[in-house]
Enzyme design. Structure first.
Site, PDB file in Angstrom:
ATOM      1  CE  LYS A  13      -5.240  -1.863   3.798  1.00  0.00           C
ATOM      2  NZ  LYS A  13      -5.613  -0.441   3.776  1.00  0.00           N
ATOM      3  NE  ARG A  88     -10.323  -2.864   0.921  1.00  0.00           N
ATOM      4  CZ  ARG A  88      -9.135  -2.644   0.345  1.00  0.00           C
ATOM      5  NH1 ARG A  88      -8.499  -3.613  -0.242  1.00  0.00           N
ATOM      6  NH2 ARG A  88      -8.595  -1.445   0.386  1.00  0.00           N
ATOM      7  NE  ARG A 127      -2.501   5.679  -2.000  1.00  0.00           N
ATOM      8  CZ  ARG A 127      -3.200   4.703  -1.436  1.00  0.00           C
ATOM      9  NH1 ARG A 127      -2.605   3.817  -0.663  1.00  0.00           N
ATOM     10  NH2 ARG A 127      -4.501   4.632  -1.615  1.00  0.00           N
ATOM     11  NE  ARG A 160      -4.589   3.414  -5.387  1.00  0.00           N
ATOM     12  CZ  ARG A 160      -4.726   2.616  -4.336  1.00  0.00           C
ATOM     13  NH1 ARG A 160      -3.660   2.173  -3.696  1.00  0.00           N
ATOM     14  NH2 ARG A 160      -5.913   2.269  -3.908  1.00  0.00           N
ATOM     15  NE  ARG A 171     -10.026   3.603  -1.899  1.00  0.00           N
ATOM     16  CZ  ARG A 171      -8.733   3.872  -1.972  1.00  0.00           C
ATOM     17  NH1 ARG A 171      -8.333   5.051  -2.419  1.00  0.00           N
ATOM     18  NH2 ARG A 171      -7.852   2.975  -1.626  1.00  0.00           N
TER      19      ARG A 171
HETATM   20  P1  ADP Z   1      -2.702   1.461   2.341  1.00  0.00           P
HETATM   21  O1  ADP Z   1      -1.915   0.338   1.735  1.00  0.00           O
HETATM   22  O2  ADP Z   1      -3.216   1.142   3.721  1.00  0.00           O
HETATM   23  O3  ADP Z   1      -3.785   2.001   1.448  1.00  0.00           O
HETATM   24  P2  ADP Z   1      -0.248   3.032   1.940  1.00  0.00           P
HETATM   25  O4  ADP Z   1       0.799   2.143   2.527  1.00  0.00           O
HETATM   26  O5  ADP Z   1      -0.313   3.136   0.453  1.00  0.00           O
HETATM   27  O6  ADP Z   1      -1.701   2.685   2.556  1.00  0.00           O
HETATM   28  O7  ADP Z   1      -0.040   4.492   2.570  1.00  0.00           O
HETATM   29  C1  ADP Z   1      -0.899   5.592   2.209  1.00  0.00           C
HETATM   30  C2  ADP Z   1      -0.080   6.874   2.074  1.00  0.00           C
HETATM   31  O8  ADP Z   1       0.413   7.285   3.351  1.00  0.00           O
HETATM   32  C3  ADP Z   1       1.165   6.707   1.174  1.00  0.00           C
HETATM   33  O9  ADP Z   1       1.338   7.898   0.447  1.00  0.00           O
HETATM   34  C4  ADP Z   1       2.299   6.449   2.176  1.00  0.00           C
HETATM   35  O10 ADP Z   1       3.541   6.874   1.653  1.00  0.00           O
HETATM   36  C5  ADP Z   1       1.854   7.281   3.384  1.00  0.00           C
HETATM   37  N1  ADP Z   1       2.211   6.671   4.675  1.00  0.00           N
HETATM   38  C6  ADP Z   1       2.246   5.349   4.989  1.00  0.00           C
HETATM   39  N2  ADP Z   1       2.594   5.159   6.294  1.00  0.00           N
HETATM   40  C7  ADP Z   1       2.770   6.408   6.824  1.00  0.00           C
HETATM   41  C8  ADP Z   1       3.132   6.896   8.132  1.00  0.00           C
HETATM   42  N3  ADP Z   1       3.367   6.068   9.165  1.00  0.00           N
HETATM   43  N4  ADP Z   1       3.203   8.234   8.296  1.00  0.00           N
HETATM   44  C9  ADP Z   1       2.932   9.072   7.266  1.00  0.00           C
HETATM   45  N5  ADP Z   1       2.606   8.698   6.022  1.00  0.00           N
HETATM   46  C10 ADP Z   1       2.509   7.376   5.783  1.00  0.00           C
HETATM   47  P1  AMP Z   2      -6.203  -1.017  -2.196  1.00  0.00           P
HETATM   48  O1  AMP Z   2      -5.092  -0.967  -3.165  1.00  0.00           O
HETATM   49  O2  AMP Z   2      -6.047  -2.119  -1.183  1.00  0.00           O
HETATM   50  O3  AMP Z   2      -6.472   0.320  -1.543  1.00  0.00           O
HETATM   51  O4  AMP Z   2      -7.520  -1.403  -3.032  1.00  0.00           O
HETATM   52  C1  AMP Z   2      -8.011  -0.539  -4.046  1.00  0.00           C
HETATM   53  C2  AMP Z   2      -9.441  -0.949  -4.406  1.00  0.00           C
HETATM   54  O5  AMP Z   2      -9.444  -2.285  -4.940  1.00  0.00           O
HETATM   55  C3  AMP Z   2     -10.446  -0.972  -3.265  1.00  0.00           C
HETATM   56  O6  AMP Z   2     -10.998   0.311  -2.979  1.00  0.00           O
HETATM   57  C4  AMP Z   2     -11.495  -1.956  -3.817  1.00  0.00           C
HETATM   58  O7  AMP Z   2     -12.326  -1.345  -4.786  1.00  0.00           O
HETATM   59  C5  AMP Z   2     -10.625  -2.978  -4.544  1.00  0.00           C
HETATM   60  N1  AMP Z   2     -10.230  -4.080  -3.631  1.00  0.00           N
HETATM   61  C6  AMP Z   2      -8.971  -4.396  -3.228  1.00  0.00           C
HETATM   62  N2  AMP Z   2      -8.988  -5.455  -2.398  1.00  0.00           N
HETATM   63  C7  AMP Z   2     -10.301  -5.806  -2.259  1.00  0.00           C
HETATM   64  C8  AMP Z   2     -10.993  -6.801  -1.512  1.00  0.00           C
HETATM   65  N3  AMP Z   2     -10.333  -7.665  -0.715  1.00  0.00           N
HETATM   66  N4  AMP Z   2     -12.341  -6.866  -1.634  1.00  0.00           N
HETATM   67  C9  AMP Z   2     -13.021  -6.020  -2.423  1.00  0.00           C
HETATM   68  N5  AMP Z   2     -12.446  -5.046  -3.129  1.00  0.00           N
HETATM   69  C10 AMP Z   2     -11.093  -4.934  -3.051  1.00  0.00           C
END
Ligand code: ADP
Ligand code: AMP
Length: 213
Positions: A13, A88, A127, A160, A171
């Protein structure tokens, strides 16, 4: 244009939202980034959020909704935004819906980045995040130019706290129980769009641009 990114934790995302924000010149709003910034600064909000985040649980709606509504009321959101990680839960979605309707406006698209759980666990373990500028890398898929250092701002990259395998499993559970129902919620509103998040990230982005026009 107002866009919501849906998908499991680690689906990509944030990766896609950053590119959407750059191309369509709208702010990228990540509630996770806002919480992490507060944790880094040691604020009361950050401390409270951390107690949930470290367990892989969602931060309570009341707290989350407040920070999101504050953020979208800022001037830079007048022409739209891309929300990453919000809503969420159904109550969060209802609050957003109400806030947007009160401005005689609407959410244009909810884009679901679809990636199955086994793939997610592999992604999250690789990541690396920059807590200074919010950039995200992957040790295999998206390595930084210099190991452990952010390409954009030169800060040190970190794993993280909530990307440990046990926390990722919690999660994913929270995702399936509380967030996945939003797919039907936005489908019923007629604004859901699905993309295959397992493709190469540039191909995922091309699919999104096809949808957004
Ligand atoms: P989210 O915001 O949904 O938690 P991220 O954008 O941080 O996810 O992506 C999670 C991990 O996967 C990161 O390490 C990112 O670099 C990697 N990633 C994102 N999109 C892709 C893809 N299409 N293919 C492979 N790896 C990806
Ligand atoms: P993210 O960076 O989007 O993966 O979010 C990391 C963590 O932040 C999640 O696992 C939740 O604990 C908290 N969080 C982020 N956005 C929300 C949301 N909209 N509602 C509740 N918790 C959230």
């Amino acid at each position: 244009m107002k866009i919501i990114m849906l998908g499991a934790p680690g689906a990509g995302k944030g990766t896609q939202a950053k590119q959407i924000a750059a191309k369509y010149e709208i702010p990228h709003i990540s509630t996770g980034d806002i919480f992490r910034a507060n944790i880094k600064e040691g604020t009361a909000l950050g401390m409270e959020a951390k107690s949930y985040m470290d367990k892989g649980q969602l931060v309570p709606d009341e707290l989350t909704v407040k920070i999101l509504l504050d953020r979208v009321s800022k001037d830079d959101c007048k022409n739209g935004y891309v929300l990453d990680g919000f809503p969420r839960t159904i109550p969060q979605a209802d609050v957003l819906d109400k806030a947007v309707s009160e401005l005689n406006d609407k959410i244009d698209y909810a884009i679901n980045v679809d990636v199955k759980d086994d793939n997610i666990i592999r992604r999250m373990s690789g990541r690396r995040a920059c807590l200074n500028c919010g950039a995200t890398y992957h040790i295999v898929n998206v390595p930084p130019k210099k190991e452990g250092i952010c390409d954009t701002c030169g800060s040190e990259l970190v794993i993280r706290d909530d990307d440990k395998e046990e926390t990722v499993k919690a999660r994913l559970l929270a995702y399936h129980e509380q967030t996945q129902p939003l797919i039907d919620y936005y489908n019923n509103k007629g604004i859901l769009k699905e993309v295959d998040g397992t493709k190469d990230m540039n191909d995922v982005f091309a699919d999104i641009v096809n949808i957004l026009g």
